[in-house]
Design a protein around this motif. Structure first.
Motif, PDB file in Angstrom:
ATOM      1  N   PRO A 230       0.807  -1.219   0.000  1.00 62.27           N
ATOM      2  CA  PRO A 230       0.000   0.000   0.000  1.00 62.27           C
ATOM      3  C   PRO A 230       0.841   1.269   0.000  1.00 62.27           C
ATOM      4  CG  PRO A 230      -0.939  -1.614   1.494  1.00 62.27           C
ATOM      5  CD  PRO A 230       0.368  -2.173   1.039  1.00 62.27           C
ATOM      6  N   SER A 231       1.956   1.271   0.735  1.00 62.48           N
ATOM      7  CA  SER A 231       2.805   2.468   0.754  1.00 62.48           C
ATOM      8  C   SER A 231       3.434   2.717  -0.604  1.00 62.48           C
ATOM      9  CB  SER A 231       3.884   2.331   1.829  1.00 62.48           C
ATOM     10  OG  SER A 231       4.695   1.190   1.594  1.00 62.48           O
ATOM     11  N   ARG A 232       3.767   1.655  -1.341  1.00 60.59           N
ATOM     12  CA  ARG A 232       4.313   1.825  -2.701  1.00 60.59           C
ATOM     13  C   ARG A 232       3.257   2.419  -3.622  1.00 60.59           C
ATOM     14  NH1 ARG A 232       5.611   3.095  -6.852  1.00 60.59           N
ATOM     15  NH2 ARG A 232       6.891   2.081  -8.454  1.00 60.59           N
ATOM     16  N   LEU A 233       2.025   1.972  -3.514  1.00 55.58           N
ATOM     17  CA  LEU A 233       0.951   2.534  -4.327  1.00 55.58           C
ATOM     18  C   LEU A 233       0.731   4.007  -3.975  1.00 55.58           C
ATOM     19  CD1 LEU A 233      -1.545  -0.457  -4.112  1.00 55.58           C
ATOM     20  CD2 LEU A 233      -0.274   0.253  -6.142  1.00 55.58           C
ATOM     21  N   ARG A 234       0.865   4.339  -2.716  1.00 60.22           N
ATOM     22  CA  ARG A 234       0.670   5.720  -2.278  1.00 60.22           C
ATOM     23  C   ARG A 234       1.740   6.641  -2.828  1.00 60.22           C
ATOM     24  NH1 ARG A 234      -1.533   6.814   3.577  1.00 60.22           N
ATOM     25  NH2 ARG A 234      -3.407   6.962   2.321  1.00 60.22           N
ATOM     26  N   ARG A 235       2.954   6.138  -3.049  1.00 60.08           N
ATOM     27  CA  ARG A 235       4.065   6.977  -3.492  1.00 60.08           C
ATOM     28  C   ARG A 235       4.103   7.181  -5.003  1.00 60.08           C
ATOM     29  NH1 ARG A 235       6.986   3.570  -0.021  1.00 60.08           N
ATOM     30  NH2 ARG A 235       7.986   2.586  -1.828  1.00 60.08           N
ATOM     31  N   ARG A 236       3.165   6.601  -5.746  1.00 60.72           N
ATOM     32  CA  ARG A 236       3.191   6.770  -7.200  1.00 60.72           C
ATOM     33  C   ARG A 236       3.044   8.234  -7.591  1.00 60.72           C
ATOM     34  NH1 ARG A 236      -1.314   3.051  -9.622  1.00 60.72           N
ATOM     35  NH2 ARG A 236      -2.446   4.010  -7.901  1.00 60.72           N
ATOM     36  N   ASP A 237       3.592   8.558  -8.771  1.00 59.13           N
ATOM     37  CA  ASP A 237       3.431   9.910  -9.303  1.00 59.13           C
ATOM     38  C   ASP A 237       1.958  10.177  -9.582  1.00 59.13           C
ATOM     39  OD1 ASP A 237       3.292  11.968 -11.623  1.00 59.13           O
ATOM     40  OD2 ASP A 237       5.372  12.099 -10.940  1.00 59.13           O
ATOM     41  N   ARG A 238       1.515  11.375  -9.327  1.00 58.44           N
ATOM     42  CA  ARG A 238       0.100  11.705  -9.521  1.00 58.44           C
ATOM     43  C   ARG A 238      -0.324  11.634 -10.980  1.00 58.44           C
ATOM     44  NH1 ARG A 238      -1.485  16.607  -5.320  1.00 58.44           N
ATOM     45  NH2 ARG A 238      -0.875  15.500  -3.401  1.00 58.44           N
ATOM     46  N   ASN A 239       0.632  11.686 -11.913  1.00 54.77           N
ATOM     47  CA  ASN A 239       0.298  11.591 -13.332  1.00 54.77           C
ATOM     48  C   ASN A 239       0.190  10.144 -13.816  1.00 54.77           C
ATOM     49  OD1 ASN A 239       0.289  14.419 -13.730  1.00 54.77           O
ATOM     50  ND2 ASN A 239       2.511  14.436 -13.938  1.00 54.77           N
ATOM     51  N   ASP A 240       0.566   9.204 -12.966  1.00 51.56           N
ATOM     52  CA  ASP A 240       0.507   7.801 -13.375  1.00 51.56           C
ATOM     53  C   ASP A 240      -0.946   7.337 -13.465  1.00 51.56           C
ATOM     54  OD1 ASP A 240       3.218   7.783 -13.387  1.00 51.56           O
ATOM     55  OD2 ASP A 240       3.461   6.500 -11.627  1.00 51.56           O
ATOM     56  N   PRO A 241      -1.252   6.430 -14.389  1.00 56.01           N
ATOM     57  CA  PRO A 241      -2.594   5.838 -14.429  1.00 56.01           C
ATOM     58  C   PRO A 241      -2.901   5.099 -13.131  1.00 56.01           C
ATOM     59  CG  PRO A 241      -1.337   5.292 -16.401  1.00 56.01           C
ATOM     60  CD  PRO A 241      -0.379   5.898 -15.434  1.00 56.01           C
ATOM     61  N   PRO A 242      -4.155   5.039 -12.735  1.00 53.57           N
ATOM     62  CA  PRO A 242      -4.485   4.373 -11.474  1.00 53.57           C
ATOM     63  C   PRO A 242      -4.165   2.881 -11.455  1.00 53.57           C
ATOM     64  CG  PRO A 242      -6.482   4.938 -12.678  1.00 53.57           C
ATOM     65  CD  PRO A 242      -5.345   5.624 -13.366  1.00 53.57           C
ATOM     66  N   HIS A 243      -4.133   2.245 -12.634  1.00 58.74           N
ATOM     67  CA  HIS A 243      -3.949   0.793 -12.688  1.00 58.74           C
ATOM     68  C   HIS A 243      -2.564   0.420 -13.209  1.00 58.74           C
ATOM     69  CE1 HIS A 243      -8.319   1.476 -12.953  1.00 58.74           C
ATOM     70  NE2 HIS A 243      -8.373   0.446 -12.144  1.00 58.74           N
ATOM     71  N   LEU A 244      -1.581   1.249 -12.946  1.00 51.59           N
ATOM     72  CA  LEU A 244      -0.226   0.968 -13.438  1.00 51.59           C
ATOM     73  C   LEU A 244       0.783   1.344 -12.360  1.00 51.59           C
ATOM     74  CD1 LEU A 244       1.127   1.539 -16.962  1.00 51.59           C
ATOM     75  CD2 LEU A 244       2.417   2.486 -15.058  1.00 51.59           C
ATOM     76  N   VAL A 245       1.776   0.487 -12.191  1.00 51.79           N
ATOM     77  CA  VAL A 245       2.868   0.754 -11.250  1.00 51.79           C
ATOM     78  C   VAL A 245       4.176   0.564 -12.004  1.00 51.79           C
ATOM     79  CG1 VAL A 245       4.031   0.078  -9.125  1.00 51.79           C
ATOM     80  CG2 VAL A 245       1.545  -0.043  -9.263  1.00 51.79           C
ATOM     81  N   ARG A 246       4.979   1.605 -12.054  1.00 49.63           N
ATOM     82  CA  ARG A 246       6.274   1.493 -12.723  1.00 49.63           C
ATOM     83  C   ARG A 246       7.214   0.653 -11.883  1.00 49.63           C
ATOM     84  NH1 ARG A 246       7.203   7.706 -14.659  1.00 49.63           N
ATOM     85  NH2 ARG A 246       6.040   8.161 -12.757  1.00 49.63           N
ATOM     86  N   GLN A 247       7.978  -0.189 -12.575  1.00 54.76           N
ATOM     87  CA  GLN A 247       8.920  -1.079 -11.901  1.00 54.76           C
ATOM     88  C   GLN A 247      10.298  -0.443 -11.856  1.00 54.76           C
ATOM     89  OE1 GLN A 247       7.467  -4.392 -10.777  1.00 54.76           O
ATOM     90  NE2 GLN A 247       6.010  -2.726 -10.999  1.00 54.76           N
ATOM     91  N   ASP A 248      10.896  -0.409 -10.678  1.00 55.00           N
ATOM     92  CA  ASP A 248      12.228   0.203 -10.519  1.00 55.00           C
ATOM     93  C   ASP A 248      13.315  -0.726 -11.066  1.00 55.00           C
ATOM     94  OD1 ASP A 248      11.014   2.343  -9.253  1.00 55.00           O
ATOM     95  OD2 ASP A 248      11.116   1.354  -7.289  1.00 55.00           O
TER      96      ASP A 248
END
Length: 248
Positions: A230-248
């Protein structure tokens, strides 16, 4: 990364959640489960899809249909990524494309295999659009035509679902059980909630707002369905789509 959504034509709004456009550099990202079937058209880039972060890659260069997924799926692109998509109610997708394989890790079917040359016509119309507004308009018009041509199948799907007698029949028509479909909708609302990104908003409040029994229940389902904390989802960029998480 730039992500934009557009409402579908009024005639489609009971059947299509939204149209969308994604532009980014093509870095590896995780697509999160959602309660919609995705019709995706590539405007630029060579796209690679995989079921797990280290799984076998499959090349997708034009357009495809992503069924309801049981967990995150991963993708990257060469030459940048520019995609247009439509989020369809599952029963509409069944009427338009026929039964879809479960989203259990198999590659999503290519649109050409489902619709033939009409898939290429759609992509050409979107690629040749002079601007984003025209592309969205053409996408909506194409969907309206396909819906009109499939009116009988759509009516059959709606009647079948409204008259279902068992959960097994529902799962066969939609692709997931009623319980899981409701869970995907709750997850969808959490991921779209602007409060998710606000550090001052507790996960307990988010759980209460979106139908989870408590904070532990919400956090457990987020981890299970998205593969991210949940904390990783919270830290996403505000411009990111809601259903996408960039992989580091």
């Amino acid at each position: 990364m730039a992500f934009r959504t557009c409402p579908p034509p009024l005639t489609l709004q009971p059947m299509v959640r939204e149209l969308w456009l994604l532009n980014d550099g093509g870095e590896m990202s995780a697509g999160l489960p959602k309660p919609y079937v995705e019709l995706v058209v590539s405007l630029t880039g060579r796209h690679w899809w995989r079921a797990t972060p280290d799984g076998q890659e499959h090349l997708y260069t034009e357009s495809w249909v992503t069924p309801l997924q049981d967990r995150p799926r991963y993708a990257r692109a060469e030459g940048g990524r520019r995609l247009m998509g439509a989020r369809l109610e599952p029963w509409l997708a069944t009427a338009l494309f026929g039964p879809l394989s479960p989203g259990d890790g198999r590659p999503p079917p290519k649109l050409h295999d489902l619709l033939g040359e009409d898939a290429a016509s759609l992509r050409s119309a979107l690629v040749e659009a002079p601007d984003e507004a025209t592309a969205f308009e053409r996408f909506g018009t194409w969907l309206e035509r396909r819906v009109a041509e499939s009116a009988a199948d759509i009516a059959f799907c709606v009647d079948t679902l409204s008259d279902r007698s068992t959960r097994r029949r529902y799962a066969r028509e939609i692709g997931v059980s009623p319980k899981r479909w409701r869970l995907l909708h709750r997850l969808d609302r959490v991921l779209r909630d602007p409060e998710l990104a606000r550090a001052g908003r507790s996960f307990a409040h988010l759980a209460q707002d979106h139908g989870f029994s408590d904070q532990a229940h919400l956090c457990r389902e987020l981890m299970r369905l998205t593969g991210s904390t949940p904390s990783r989802l919270r830290r996403r960029d505000r411009n990111d789509p809601p259903h996408l998480v960039r992989q580091d």
